[in-house]
Design a protein around this motif. Structure first.
Motif, PDB file in Angstrom:
ATOM      1  N   ASP A   1       0.693  -1.310  -0.013  1.00 11.12           N
ATOM      2  CA  ASP A   1       0.009  -0.024   0.206  1.00 11.12           C
ATOM      3  C   ASP A   1       0.900   1.150   0.079  1.00 11.12           C
TER       4      ASP A   1
ATOM      5  N   ARG B   1      -5.163   0.508  -8.563  1.00 14.57           N
ATOM      6  CA  ARG B   1      -5.660  -0.820  -8.558  1.00 14.57           C
ATOM      7  C   ARG B   1      -6.212  -1.559  -9.746  1.00 14.57           C
TER       8      ARG B   1
ATOM      9  N   TYR C   1      -4.629  -7.941   0.713  1.00 14.34           N
ATOM     10  CA  TYR C   1      -5.229  -7.351  -0.686  1.00 14.34           C
ATOM     11  C   TYR C   1      -4.117  -7.919  -1.786  1.00 14.34           C
TER      12      TYR C   1
ATOM     13  N   HIS D   1     -18.951  -6.140  -1.263  1.00 19.55           N
ATOM     14  CA  HIS D   1     -17.626  -6.238  -0.669  1.00 19.55           C
ATOM     15  C   HIS D   1     -17.750  -7.145   0.630  1.00 19.55           C
TER      16      HIS D   1
ATOM     17  N   GLU E   1     -11.345  -7.487   2.012  1.00 20.96           N
ATOM     18  CA  GLU E   1     -10.430  -7.294   0.964  1.00 20.96           C
ATOM     19  C   GLU E   1     -10.208  -8.605   0.119  1.00 20.96           C
ATOM     20  N   GLY E   2     -10.495  -8.453  -1.156  1.00 20.37           N
ATOM     21  CA  GLY E   2     -10.134  -9.493  -2.058  1.00 20.37           C
ATOM     22  C   GLY E   2     -11.481 -10.593  -2.149  1.00 20.37           C
TER      23      GLY E   2
END
Length: 995
Positions: free
Chosen positions: A336, A396, A427, A733, A736-737
């Motif tokens: 990040d 991203r 992530y 969502h 994350e991911g």
């Protein structure tokens, strides 16, 4: 007829024994019979000739196809031949009498490639089919079966030596290995950057060789799927590759006009045979099944040449300069923003530490370069490139485009972060795994190193136990706690990177000395921070840098080829217009991300930006990230927009205010029906790069031709189906991911619409997400009262083999059909997915073409001069517009001659700069000035070898007798002004590549 020939220029170790002449059209393939006594040659003249080399003659001509014959295959016993043709049939022939035994319909398909199984029971045929499938025809049961897996035409097929596997090579840049017993995919090989024309097995079945439009040959391990070698040397598409019977030689045929022989021990070039070729024909090469004899084509593919090879003499001849071997390892730093990547990148590459701002875009630097002695006068250059990728959320959508062919990944985090220090680690770990699944990326294993940066800073650090647990959970190979500023553990990390690279599993590049010089020059130009330059200017600089006065067409072709080879490593970029090379392609990331962020800031939350605002740079972008040259920046923005369309990140929409770029991932207005939309029917849960998966899904659905985008909201899109009804997707969502995608339908949506929508989305998720993470949960609802049925009740009923349940409110039956039952119930073929893919690809290419034309207009880059009679102007303008839709920029007088200028002067200035010319012939004859243009272009055709294309407009049957020179050229025939085949032929003539 067989002519005895001897040529003094034949390479040592080769003897040209025979030349076979007799076809009246181009020969598309040569194929030896299993015993090697006969040779079959299909041709564009509609026949197949069988040659008996012992008797020295053609003993049989097979006639029956209505048009071009593309492929042939012998039965294992040599008694039968199968042939594939443009007439969309496969025909079986009896060799002894030439009689046709059976005609098999291919439906809408054209048989470009064919292979007969070793057991004699199955014929495999691939080519241009609506669903890109391979047809398997069982000779005993007279039944057809389809193998579906490719997303482009199948150019080459071959059964393995033991008959258990089938290899197929496709326009989609992949090779698929299929199991004969199960008809399932065993392995998908990825690594070529363009169409693959040919694939062949080594005699022992342990290796595959493939030839591609990217000008390279690649050697693969069948057992591991690993790419072993990349062989460079050809300067044109490699149309065919073939192993000799003992596996010691490999022959390759290329559109560069050569056939080359390579040794299979160290992959050195042994001989080059001049063989001018008709560029579209891939298969004119075949080794004898038991002797050192090679059949190839001659006279631009209208005759067959038989070569006897003295293998010992060939291997003893002086080696070429192909002892150069190169291996590259890609190491990527991710993390990040603000975690210390940029500072760490500096010190890892040997530069002094300095405080830096957050990385924007990506930066590539040489981490290490070593020369290793492999013995036997062969050395290998091993180079490690360090890629530092941006960490800002705005990047991203674009950073995943560079997460391929990885050797090592360093995931950087700040252990003293006051927020969650591991959020970015999770992530990036998922993003890396997902990137390996993107079509075209390899799935080779890579090593992961977790790095804590800025260890010198104060604050509370994450405990060692938590870090140890994270390393184990995510499978990191090592952990380092570093400080770039103080130099803590930097040397240890450098050593770990070098020690962690497994050079044995990385593909080896075999190249010529000239190729290596050119590639080193291109990299050095990139290091000098040069930005945008024309190919010709770059070539001139290369000649001066090498003090090389030798300037030839061959050297220029080698230079052009090396540009493509370096581009395939993502280090430079050839733009689609202006003959320009972008030496710093990382700038595309910076501009793309700024445009994406600008769309997100749209005041009403509509996630778009006016295209003219992009070209005029009316969006916010840090001054230090922009380039200073305004003209170059204008071109760079056009290239960036093309990239957004190509990568399926954005859509173009026409409005009253002009065209806009729409980014589905950047809508901020909230959808009022979330999180419980009416009519929800299916929920998909998946893991991966959620934004990329969602964005490309929306873009492809919108371009599919089956569904049209009606409304967009934040994480929501509603579509109108072509056959009626509305359907939509809503993204939630989870973490994350990880996300859920809910599918919902309006009541009027038919079962066919629901099925097509759901299945396309499921297929997309299977392609683009992490393996085995897609879970489908169906929501069953009563049609009468809209009461949902609980998942537990559905599961219990289906366990008891019931296909329905009674609604607890209105007593109606609720059918519990899932995919297979629904498919049977609505009697719908599953081939709609390739049809949707084709439509999406076509629309993507059209959007790219519009942008490419903008770039060509800015750079005065013209693909073709349209010479015509003024009486035919309206027809020529229509054809010119069709060409623009294909990304080709025609020179047309009405568009290029300003008022008040002498048109003869403008035309005279234009003629030397266009890349090709089309001479249009109509019933009106040639125009007065068209005759002058024809003379000028005839001279250019001879001197500069530009394509000169006769084009016959509707109503004209042939080229007039007085145009003797044009009668020697292949013409394009328009049956009607929008004739798609004629447009394809014209595009082929202009570009040299079949559309």
């Amino acid at each position: 007829m067989i002519n005895q020939l001897n040529y003094s220029e034949i390479p040592s170790g080769l003897e040209l024994k025979h030349k076979l002449v007799g076809h009246n059209g181009l020969i598309s393939k040569v194929e030896w019979s299993p015993d090697g006594k006969m040779l079959a040659s299909p041709s564009f003249d509609g026949t197949i000739k069988l040659w008996d080399l012992n008797r020295g003659e053609c003993f049989q001509t097979l006639k029956g196809h209505f048009t071009r014959v593309r492929s042939v295959a012998w039965s294992p016993d040599g008694k039968m031949i199968a042939s594939g043709s443009d007439d969309k049939t496969i025909r079986l022939w009896r060799v002894e009498n030439g009689n046709p035994e059976e005609i098999i319909s291919m439906g809408t398909g054209i048989g470009l490639s064919m292979s007969w199984s070793i057991d004699g029971n199955t014929i495999a045929c691939g080519g241009r089919r609506d669903d890109w499938s391979i047809l398997l025809y069982n000779l005993e049961e007279k039944q057809q079966q389809k193998l579906e897996g490719h997303s482009g035409e199948v150019n080459s097929l071959e059964w393995s030596p033991d008959g258990s596997l089938l290899a197929s090579a496709s326009h989609d840049t992949t090779i698929i290995i299929w199991e004969k017993k199960t008809s399932k995919i065993k392995t998908v090989l990825k690594g070529h950057s363009s169409d693959i024309y040919s694939v062949t097995w080594s005699p022992n079945g342990q290796m595959l060789a493939s030839g591609s439009y990217d000008n390279t040959i690649k050697i693969w391990s069948v057992a591991t799927g690993q790419m072993l070698f990349i062989i460079e040397g050809h300067t044109g598409a490699v149309n065919c590759v073939q192993f000799s019977c003992d596996g010691k030689l490999l022959a390759s045929k290329s559109s560069d006009g050569t056939v080359r022989l390579w040794s299979c021990d160290i992959w050195e070039q042994l001989a080059v045979i001049d063989e001018p070729t008709f560029k579209s024909l891939p298969f004119g090469l075949a080794f004898h099944p038991s002797e050192q004899i090679l059949a190839s084509l001659g006279d631009a593919d209208i005759s067959i040449r038989i070569w006897h090879i003295d293998k010992n003499l060939l291997l003893q001849t002086k080696k070429s300069d192909l002892s150069s071997q190169y291996t590259n390892a890609k190491v990527v730093l991710v993390g990040d923003t603000g975690v210390g990547k940029s500072g760490l990148s500096l010190v890892l590459t040997g530069k002094p530490f300095e405080a830096t701002e957050s990385t924007h875009g990506r930066h590539v630097d040489i981490f290490d370069r070593q020369e290793v002695d492999l013995g036997e006068d062969c050395k290998e250059i091993r180079e490690i490139l360090l890629w530092d990728l941006a960490g800002q959320p705005g990047y991203r959508l674009v950073h995943q485009l560079h997460l391929s062919e990885l050797a090592i990944v360093l995931i950087i985090f700040d252990a003293r972060s006051e927020t969650d220090p591991f959020a970015g680690v999770y992530y990036w770990n998922r993003a890396l795994c997902q990137a390996q699944k993107i079509p075209g990326n390899s799935e080779k294993p890579f090593k992961k190193i977790l790095v804590s940066a800025r260890a010198d800073r104060g604050g509370v650090s994450v405990s060692p136990d938590r870090i140890k647990s994270l390393v184990k959970e995510l499978g990191f190979n090592a952990y380092f706690r570093t400080s770039a500023k103080e130099g803590w553990k930097v040397e240890e990390l450098q050593e770990a990177i070098c020690d962690s690279i497994n050079w044995d599993i990385l593909p080896k590049v075999k190249s010529t000395e000239v190729f290596e010089k050119i590639k080193r020059f291109l990299i050095s130009e990139k290091k000098e921070r040069r930005l945008l330059t024309k190919v010709d200017d770059l070539y001139s600089t290369f000649l001066m840098s090498e003090n090389n006065s030798f300037n030839s067409k061959e050297l220029y072709d080698e230079f052009e080829t090396c540009i493509g080879l370096v581009e395939s490593r993502d280090l430079i970029r050839r733009l689609s217009f202006g003959n320009l090379i972008l030496l710093q392609p990382e700038l595309l990331d910076a501009y793309a991300s700024a445009i994406i962020n600008a769309a997100k800031e749209e005041p009403q939350g509509f996630g778009h930006i006016v295209e003219e605002d992009v070209r005029a740079i009316r969006f916010r972008m840090p001054k230090e990230e922009r380039i200073k040259d305004k003209e170059q920046e204008k071109l760079l923005l056009i290239a960036t927009v093309e990239e957004l369309f190509s990568r399926e990140i954005a859509l173009r929409a026409d409005t009253d205010d002009g065209s806009i770029l729409v980014f589905p991932s950047q809508f901020t207005r909230e959808w009022p029906e979330a999180p419980d939309p009416e009519g929800k029917a299916v929920i998909f849960e998946f893991e991966g790069a959620v934004l990329n998966v969602y964005t490309t899904l929306v873009v492809r659905l919108s371009r599919s031709g089956f569904f049209e985008c009606k409304e967009m909201w934040k994480n929501t899109v509603i579509f109108t189906a072509k056959v009626g009804g509305e359907c939509g997707i809503w993204l939630r969502h989870i973490e994350e991911g990880k996300a859920e995608l809910t599918l919902f339908f309006k009541p009027e949506a038919s079962e066919e619409t629901r099925f097509q929508f759901e299945e396309y989305i499921y297929t997309h998720l299977q392609r683009q997400t992490l393996s085995q993470t897609v879970l489908r949960r169906r929501i069953f609802v009563c049609d009468k009262c809209n009461t949902p049925v609980s998942e537990l009740l559905v599961r219990r009923r289906r366990e008891r083999m019931y296909q329905w349940i009674t609604c607890g409110v209105c007593d109606s039956r609720v059918w519990l059909f899932d995919r297979e039952e629904r498919l049977k119930a609505i009697k719908l073929e599953s081939s709609f997915i390739p049809e949707m893919d084709k439509a999406a690809d076509t629309k993507r290419n059209e959007e790219r073409a519009t942008t490419i034309i903008q770039g060509k207009i800015e750079t005065q880059d013209f693909d073709v001069f349209l010479a015509h009679n003024n009486r035919d102007k309206s027809q020529i303008e229509i054809i010119g517009n069709f060409l623009k839709q294909r990304g080709l920029n025609p020179w047309l007088d009405t568009e290029q001659i300003p008022p008040g200028r002498w048109f003869q002067d403008v035309i005279q200035q234009a003629i030397p700069h266009v890349k090709s010319a089309a001479i249009f012939i109509s019933s009106n004859g040639l125009g007065k000035w068209e005759e002058v243009e024809l003379r000028a272009f005839t001279r250019r055709c001879i001197e500069a070898k530009i394509p000169l294309i006769p084009v016959l407009l509707p109503g004209v049957k042939g080229i007039p007798e007085n145009l003797h020179f044009l009668k020697q050229l292949n013409a394009v025939y328009f049956k009607k002004i929008d004739d798609p085949q004629a447009l394809n032929d014209l595009q082929w003539g202009i570009t040299g590549k079949i559309p």
